[in-house]
Design an enzyme around this catalytic site. Structure first.
Site, PDB file in Angstrom:
ATOM      1  N   VAL A 293       7.098  14.852  13.784  1.00 38.04           N
ATOM      2  CA  VAL A 293       8.536  15.023  13.965  1.00 38.04           C
ATOM      3  C   VAL A 293       8.861  13.999  15.055  1.00 38.04           C
ATOM      4  O   VAL A 293       8.688  14.261  16.232  1.00 38.04           O
ATOM      5  CB  VAL A 293       8.886  16.463  14.383  1.00 38.04           C
ATOM      6  N   PRO A 294       9.267  12.789  14.648  1.00 36.40           N
ATOM      7  CA  PRO A 294       9.222  11.615  15.523  1.00 36.40           C
ATOM      8  C   PRO A 294      10.291  11.535  16.611  1.00 36.40           C
ATOM      9  O   PRO A 294      11.159  10.669  16.600  1.00 36.40           O
ATOM     10  CB  PRO A 294       9.336  10.459  14.536  1.00 36.40           C
ATOM     11  N   CYS A 295      10.171  12.421  17.588  1.00 42.32           N
ATOM     12  CA  CYS A 295      11.115  12.396  18.709  1.00 42.32           C
ATOM     13  C   CYS A 295      10.967  11.118  19.534  1.00 42.32           C
ATOM     14  O   CYS A 295      11.887  10.741  20.257  1.00 42.32           O
ATOM     15  CB  CYS A 295      10.939  13.638  19.579  1.00 42.32           C
ATOM     16  N   HIS A 296       9.842  10.419  19.377  1.00 38.05           N
ATOM     17  CA  HIS A 296       9.661   9.147  20.091  1.00 38.05           C
ATOM     18  C   HIS A 296      10.620   8.071  19.573  1.00 38.05           C
ATOM     19  O   HIS A 296      10.836   7.070  20.243  1.00 38.05           O
ATOM     20  CB  HIS A 296       8.202   8.672  19.982  1.00 38.05           C
TER      21      HIS A 296
END
Length: 175
Positions: free
Chosen positions: A143-146
C-alpha cells in the site's frame, strides 16, 4: 496498484484467527510481515512497535499469504514486479481504510500529493487528515504510502524514515 484484493473482515465463527508472522530481509532493512492466515495484515519496517505485540504468534513463512508476499517482495526489490496481487486486510477506521485503498491506485513510478489524494477520496479539504491516515498505513510498500509527497514536490514524513522513502522512490525511478 492493480490486482490488490481487499478482503472483508473474517466472519465470526467462534474460532480464533491464526496470527502468523515472518521477517523479510530487504535492501531497506528488515521487514515484519503479519497475517491472519487468510490475508496480509501488516508489513512493518524495523524497528517497529508492532514487534512487541506478536508474542504468542506463530513464526511461519509458509502461512498464507506470507509465502506469496515474500516471493512478490523479492521480485519487487529485484525490479521485476511493479504490482502486487495479494489479499490484504485493513484494520483501521472507515476513513483510514478509504485512504489506504486509494493509495493502492497510485501507479508504480508516480507520486501524488496529499492534496491530490484528498481530492481522489472526495475530501478536498482533508489533506491533513489524509496525511495522518497515510502515516498509520499498516501495510507499507504494498500500500504505497511512500508515493505520497508534499504539494511542492518535497519528500515529507514517512514512518520508515525519509532515507527509506527516498530509496523506494529511486527504486521506482523517481526523485
Amino acid at each position: 496498484m492493480a490486482g490488490v484484493r481487499d478482503t472483508l473482515s473474517m466472519a465470526i465463527t467462534g474460532s480464533k484467527p491464526l496470527n502468523a508472522y515472518t521477517y523479510f530481509e530487504s535492501p531497506i532493512g528488515r521487514l515484519l510481515l503479519t497475517s491472519d492466515g487468510t490475508a496480509l495484515t501488516g508489513l512493518y519496517m524495523e524497528p517497529s512497535r508492532k514487534a512487541q505485540s506478536i508474542d504468542g504468534w506463530i513464526q511461519d513463512e509458509a502461512v498464507a499469504p506470507i509465502s506469496a508476499t515474500v516471493r512478490q517482495l523479492t521480485e519487487y526489490f529485484a525490479g521485476t514486479r511493479r504490482d502486487f496481487d495479494l489479499p490484504l486486510r485493513f484494520q483501521g477506521t472507515t476513513f483510514q481504510t478509504r485512504v489506504w485503498r486509494e493509495l493502492t491506485v497510485i501507479p508504480y513510478g508516480q507520486t501524488w500529493s496529499y492534496g491530490q489524494l484528498a481530492q481522489r477520496i472526495d475530501k478536498p479539504s482533508a489533506s491533513r487528515a489524509v496525511g495522518l491516515a497515510n502515516g498509520r498505513n499498516p501495510i507499507a510498500i504494498l500500500v504505497p504510502c511512500h508515493r505520497v509527497i508534499g504539494a511542492d514536490g518535497s519528500l515529507t514524513g514517512y514512518g520508515g524514515g525519509l532515507e527509506r522513502k527516498r530509496w523506494l522512490l529511486a527504486h521506482e525511478g523517481l526523485h
